[in-house]
Design an enzyme around this catalytic site. Structure first.
Site, PDB file in Angstrom:
ATOM      1  N   ASP A 165       0.859  -1.185   0.000  1.00  0.00           N
ATOM      2  CA  ASP A 165       0.000   0.000   0.000  1.00  0.00           C
ATOM      3  C   ASP A 165       0.894   1.233   0.000  1.00  0.00           C
ATOM      4  O   ASP A 165       2.085   1.140   0.311  1.00  0.00           O
ATOM      5  CB  ASP A 165      -0.932   0.004   1.211  1.00  0.00           C
ATOM      6  N   ASP A 166       0.317   2.359  -0.359  1.00  0.00           N
ATOM      7  CA  ASP A 166       1.086   3.596  -0.367  1.00  0.00           C
ATOM      8  C   ASP A 166       1.283   4.123   1.042  1.00  0.00           C
ATOM      9  O   ASP A 166       2.362   4.578   1.408  1.00  0.00           O
ATOM     10  CB  ASP A 166       0.434   4.655  -1.266  1.00  0.00           C
ATOM     11  N   ASP A 207      -2.458   4.782   7.492  1.00  0.00           N
ATOM     12  CA  ASP A 207      -2.825   6.001   8.209  1.00  0.00           C
ATOM     13  C   ASP A 207      -3.381   5.634   9.577  1.00  0.00           C
ATOM     14  O   ASP A 207      -2.640   5.415  10.524  1.00  0.00           O
ATOM     15  CB  ASP A 207      -3.839   6.775   7.353  1.00  0.00           C
TER      16      ASP A 207
END
Length: 161
Positions: free
Chosen positions: A92-93, A96
């Protein structure tokens, strides 16, 4: 709501993806990669190239109702080829809050989970990441932004007092 913004350029994203791939080399080879859509697609492609991995699957988890409002996480595309994640790498980027990561980990409990960027709340849910980002920072990825003309300083009006 984020109070700060960090812009990631295409060059920086590519460098960070290659660094993540380099850090993943001791865990390779992987049977395949699962990209978390949409943000993980481009990093997964770069990492797949660097790790010489041809099988790329995706999982799509929807958590945002709009740009910054969270909803109930839902898998709308399942990574069937990955089974329980054994031998797979999830990319994933950004991790969060960790909501998406929790859903993905439940679905692929045996996979290695790696991302480019991690915030403190999500950091415990990733096995490997490249850069830690403060929790109050909204990361602007290259696919979220567009180049904008900025006039030279000499053309800016001088403030009058």
């Amino acid at each position: 709501m984020a109070t700060n913004y960090a812009t990631v350029t295409w060059d920086q994203l590519h460098r960070d993806a290659r660094l993540l791939a380099e850090n993943l080399m001791p865990r390779a080879p992987f049977r395949g990669i699962v990209a978390v859509t949409r943000g993980g697609l481009i990093p997964a492609a770069i990492i797949a190239r660097e790790l010489d991995c041809r099988l790329i699957e995706s999982i799509s988890v929807v958590t945002y109702q709009n740009e910054e409002e969270r909803g109930e996480p839902t898998i709308i595309k399942d990574p069937e080829a990955a089974g329980d994640g054994e031998g797979f790498l999830v990319i994933d980027d950004l991790v969060d809050s960790g909501i998406t990561a929790q859903v993905v980990r439940r679905r692929l409990p045996k996979a290695v989970f790696a991302c480019l960027y991690a915030k403190p709340s999500g950091k415990p849910l990733t096995d490997l990441f490249v850069v830690e980002v403060p929790q109050d920072t909204w990361v602007l990825f290259p696919w979220d932004t567009a180049p904008l003309f900025v006039p030279p300083l000499a053309r800016k009006p001088v403030p009058t007092e």
